[in-house]
Design a protein around this motif. Structure first.
Motif, PDB file in Angstrom:
ATOM      1  N   VAL A  45      37.226 -13.173 -28.575  1.00 13.90           N
ATOM      2  CA  VAL A  45      36.534 -13.645 -29.776  1.00 13.90           C
ATOM      3  C   VAL A  45      35.266 -12.841 -30.075  1.00 13.90           C
ATOM      4  CG1 VAL A  45      37.425 -16.002 -29.626  1.00 13.90           C
ATOM      5  CG2 VAL A  45      35.330 -15.392 -28.394  1.00 13.90           C
ATOM      6  N   THR A  46      34.975 -11.787 -29.285  1.00 15.23           N
ATOM      7  CA  THR A  46      33.766 -10.991 -29.526  1.00 15.23           C
ATOM      8  C   THR A  46      34.090  -9.508 -29.433  1.00 15.23           C
ATOM      9  OG1 THR A  46      33.094 -10.819 -27.202  1.00 15.23           O
ATOM     10  CG2 THR A  46      32.368 -12.777 -28.409  1.00 15.23           C
ATOM     11  N   ASP A  47      33.169  -8.730 -29.948  1.00 19.42           N
ATOM     12  CA  ASP A  47      33.234  -7.291 -29.707  1.00 19.42           C
ATOM     13  C   ASP A  47      32.762  -7.030 -28.279  1.00 19.42           C
ATOM     14  OD1 ASP A  47      34.081  -6.727 -32.296  1.00 19.42           O
ATOM     15  OD2 ASP A  47      32.001  -6.702 -33.050  1.00 19.42           O
ATOM     16  N   ARG A 183      43.460 -17.822 -37.063  1.00 19.42           N
ATOM     17  CA  ARG A 183      42.150 -18.444 -36.914  1.00 19.42           C
ATOM     18  C   ARG A 183      41.532 -18.787 -38.258  1.00 19.42           C
ATOM     19  NH1 ARG A 183      39.747 -14.552 -32.082  1.00 19.42           N
ATOM     20  NH2 ARG A 183      41.428 -15.016 -30.581  1.00 19.42           N
ATOM     21  N   VAL A 184      40.687 -19.824 -38.226  1.00 15.67           N
ATOM     22  CA  VAL A 184      39.966 -20.260 -39.417  1.00 15.67           C
ATOM     23  C   VAL A 184      38.553 -19.712 -39.355  1.00 15.67           C
ATOM     24  CG1 VAL A 184      39.104 -22.263 -40.688  1.00 15.67           C
ATOM     25  CG2 VAL A 184      41.357 -22.350 -39.584  1.00 15.67           C
ATOM     26  N   GLU A 185      38.071 -19.146 -40.432  1.00 20.77           N
ATOM     27  CA  GLU A 185      36.720 -18.593 -40.461  1.00 20.77           C
ATOM     28  C   GLU A 185      35.687 -19.710 -40.375  1.00 20.77           C
ATOM     29  OE1 GLU A 185      36.239 -16.146 -43.854  1.00 20.77           O
ATOM     30  OE2 GLU A 185      37.641 -14.608 -43.176  1.00 20.77           O
ATOM     31  N   GLY A 186      34.527 -19.365 -39.842  1.00 21.79           N
ATOM     32  CA  GLY A 186      33.452 -20.354 -39.770  1.00 21.79           C
ATOM     33  C   GLY A 186      32.843 -20.478 -38.396  1.00 21.79           C
ATOM     34  N   ALA A 187      33.420 -19.781 -37.401  1.00 24.68           N
ATOM     35  CA  ALA A 187      32.879 -19.816 -36.035  1.00 24.68           C
ATOM     36  C   ALA A 187      32.743 -18.384 -35.542  1.00 24.68           C
ATOM     37  CB  ALA A 187      33.790 -20.614 -35.115  1.00 24.68           C
ATOM     38  N   THR A 188      31.525 -18.001 -35.128  1.00 25.59           N
ATOM     39  CA  THR A 188      31.255 -16.633 -34.713  1.00 25.59           C
ATOM     40  C   THR A 188      30.712 -16.612 -33.289  1.00 25.59           C
ATOM     41  OG1 THR A 188      30.728 -16.017 -36.994  1.00 25.59           O
ATOM     42  CG2 THR A 188      29.979 -14.530 -35.236  1.00 25.59           C
TER      43      THR A 188
END
Length: 719
Positions: A45-47, A183-188
């Motif tokens: 979920v991250t770079d 995935r649904v956008e809105g969580a980073t």
């Protein structure tokens, strides 16, 4: 209050399953010892980011941050790292690693190089501002390029902003992450690390991409929850506010459970029994911890023959401190089978920790009992909420907690009456001298055998079966309050003294026999795990010549109980009218149905022995008919002992012993043929090692001319 429009999303993590996953360590070249060693921090979920470290680097702190548009309802992830290079420090606690999730986290820190965790809360988690999702501190114990990776499998948000809004029609779930689904956008998420060189941390990552690709391997299997059958209870979420948590500290806790079979579905628990807990109402969100079967058995006395017509295995589970804390804090705590079909109430009101203690009551407590106060207690699953007298409910079972006392007994065969204990051994108690007034609790025959050494009078391994019984607090209190306590057989014909002076609770206790009884009664709890050895009252206890006048002593020698097994044999001569009927073998069959097709069949193994029944000698003699055998485990014994019908039959069931409750083969006569069967309850253990000889029902039993009408008897001699 509005009805809930949509069930809350599922937390799929089951920690007992996660514990089974194989740890997957990462490789790091031992040759890489120069200053260019790198720690790569990666995730799905991250770079990725990469940091250089050297021999002076003492620790690394790896942090994953999260910012989400909405409140978070639940999550599940797995952290992996190379345990040959990095070691988790002792400072990693729930509060330091998960500052937002805190004590709601369920995790496993014991796996090598792998740490799975999950959590859920109806109070919701706030990540609307960038906050720490998790942060781990490692000691650097090796060298070489290495990777720390976070695999986020589930992250669920909700449009609700509070506990109250969840139940006011605002519980629309947002599946930010759900395994491989879109995935649904809105969580980073973001990742970072700090390297500790003595006291000075290094925080700047290198700008280049990781030089070593993450070696994280996918788990060999993902945690799963068995398909759920929806409960018949209302699907709406209960609105009960969680009870105040116990103030007593929670440590490692051992809980025991007795789970009787239902009358209509005796196999309902055969796929496993679990202690399960959750803060969500949906049963498939529960974390499940499987119970372990013990060698103890218990017959609850709940004033109903559905619960007293047999003995039920005692199950146990020891919870770690973390598990105990999670269970203690959960809104819902239940007993459930593997398929989630049979369970105690999923209700905050009927949380197992609110069950009454000491004796059964339909009224549960309003507050939870501390797990510390339930340590070593036994939960006896009872019946429906209203009466507690039925086990036919569906997801409506209740129960109570009790302190149990287990005692054993050894009943050597009388010199004059070899078969006096064939009907089993009972503990009886009464305030009346008359034998018919006694309350009787049947003991369970185990596969442990003991004897009294004639030289030392001590209990040693021997030839006589050890019987066991586990008693509830109510039963213990009733026995302690009785004037007369005895051990007896089913008919009461053979027994210890019915005499205040020789009450078994006044019998001597020690490692060897003594004829000196005490003047005061001992408490039954003082005899826990002791073995009452039935003896003659005259000599050393090495023989019993008396008739209803046996004495004995409580042996304090340790007895190792072996799980009950029983081996049964059968000789089934080929019927005159069906010469080939038995060609496909002999089966032991049991069940409640009068139709052979509906019985459960256990195939027997053909042995090398062949015999022909002889009613003149009352023994088996060499002949032409094969002897079949079957060794039963404790679960099979329990099922057979509780069955209405038990028969021996061929593969189709059309050639069989008489299929009728009055002719259950367990009640057939022992020693010689008789067309009249015993009355009362005989068990599989009563015939352990014996051979059932199938006979004709007409005259002598010397041939089998009948068709589905055969009788027989249990041969006690050598096969």
């Amino acid at each position: 209050m509005k009805k809930i429009q949509k069930k809350l999303s599922v937390v799929l993590a089951v920690m007992m399953v996660l514990c089974m996953f194989t740890a997957l360590p990462f490789s790091a070249s031992a040759a890489e010892t120069d200053s260019t060693n790198k720690i790569n921090v990666t995730s799905n979920v991250t770079d990725p980011v990469s940091y250089e470290y050297n021999a002076n680097t003492k620790q690394v702190v790896v942090t994953y941050n999260l910012q989400a548009k909405n409140m978070i309802l639940n999550t599940q992830s797995t952290l992996t790292y190379d345990s040959s290079v990095l070691k988790l420090t002792s400072t990693n606690t729930r509060s330091t690693v998960f500052p937002v999730f805190g004590d709601t986290i369920v995790w496993n820190k014991k796996l090598d190089g792998r740490l799975p965790f999950n959590c859920t809360s109806l109070d919701l988690y706030n990540f609307k501002q960038k906050s720490v999702y998790c942060t781990f501190t490692f000691d650097v114990i090796g060298s070489g390029n290495t990777t720390v990776d976070l695999d986020v499998q589930i992250l669920t948000g909700t449009v609700a902003d509070s506990y109250e809004e969840l139940f006011e029609g605002k519980n629309i779930d947002i599946s930010y992450i759900n395994y491989d689904e879109e995935r649904v956008e809105g969580a980073t998420f973001t990742a970072e690390a700090k390297l500790v060189q003595g006291e000075e941390p290094t925080t700047e990552p290198t700008t280049e991409e990781p030089t070593t690709a993450p070696t994280t391997a996918e788990p060999t299997e993902e945690p799963t929850t068995a398909p759920v059958t929806e409960p018949t209870q209302p699907a709406t979420e209960p609105t009960t506010v969680p009870a105040t948590e116990p103030t007593q500290p929670v440590g490692e806790t051992t809980l025991n459970f007795v789970v009787p079979k239902t009358a209509s579905s005796p196999k309902c628990w055969d796929d496993g029994i679990y202690l399960a807990y959750s803060n969500k109402y949906a049963i498939d969100t529960f974390t499940k911890i499987q119970l372990t079967k013990t060698t103890d058995f218990l017959t609850p006395d709940l004033k109903t023959d559905k619960l007293t017509a047999g003995t039920y295995a005692l199950y146990t589970v020891t919870l770690s401190k973390e598990q105990a804390e999670a269970v203690s804090k959960a809104i819902y705590v239940v007993l459930v089978n593997n398929s989630n079909t049979y369970k105690t109430y999923v209700s905050s009101k009927y949380n197992l920790l609110k069950a009454p203690t000491g004796t059964y009551s339909a009224d549960y407590n309003t507050a939870k009992t501390s797990l510390a106060n339930l340590n070593d207690c036994t939960f006896i699953m009872n019946g429906e909420v209203t009466t507690g007298t039925s086990m036919d409910g569906y997801g409506t079972y209740t129960g109570y907690w009790t302190k149990c006392t287990t005692v054993y007994a050894v009943a050597p065969a009388s010199t004059k009456w070899k078969n006096c204990w064939n009907q089993g051994v009972y503990i009886g108690y009464s305030n009346d001298y008359k034998i018919g007034s006694f309350n009787k609790i049947k003991m369970t025959r185990t596969s442990t055998y003991a004897d009294v050494d004639s030289k030392t009078s001590q209990l040693v391994s021997g030839t006589y079966p050890v019987y066991t019984v586990t008693l509830t607090e109510d039963q213990v209190a009733a026995i302690d309050a009785s004037a007369y306590v005895i051990f007896e057989n089913a008919s009461g014909t053979y027994r210890t003294y019915i005499n205040g002076k020789y009450s078994v609770m006044k019998a001597p206790a020690g490692k060897e026999y003594s004829s000196e009884y005490t003047k005061t009664k001992a408490k039954l709890a003082d005899r826990a795990k002791n073995t009452f050895v039935i003896c003659d009252g005259i000599s050393t206890g090495s023989s019993i010549e008396g008739y209803g006048t046996f004495t004995g002593y409580w042996s304090t020698s340790e007895v190792k109980i072996v799980e009950s097994t029983a081996t049964l044999y059968c000789v089934f001569p080929a019927p005159v009218k069906g010469k080939t009927a038995m060609d496909k073998g002999v089966y032991l069959a049991y069940g409640s149905s009068n139709s052979p097709a509906d019985l459960t069949k256990i195939e027997m193994k053909k042995t090398a022995d062949k015999y022909t029944p002889s009613l003149k000698t009352k023994a088996l003699v060499g002949g032409k008919y094969s002897v079949y055998s079957v060794t039963l485990n404790s679960d099979q014994i329990e099922a057979i002992d509780n069955a209405k019908n038990v028969v021996f039959c061929n593969s189709k069931g059309n050639f069989r012993t008489l299929l009728s409750p009055g002719y259950n083969v367990l009640n057939a006569k022992s020693g010689s043929y008789s067309a009249t069967y015993n009355k009362g309850t005989f068990t599989t253990a009563d015939h352990n090692g014996e051979t059932f000889v199938v006979c004709d029902s007409k005259v002598t039993g010397s041939s089998t001319d009948g068709y589905g009408m055969f009788l027989g008897y249990w041969n006690l001699g050598e096969k």
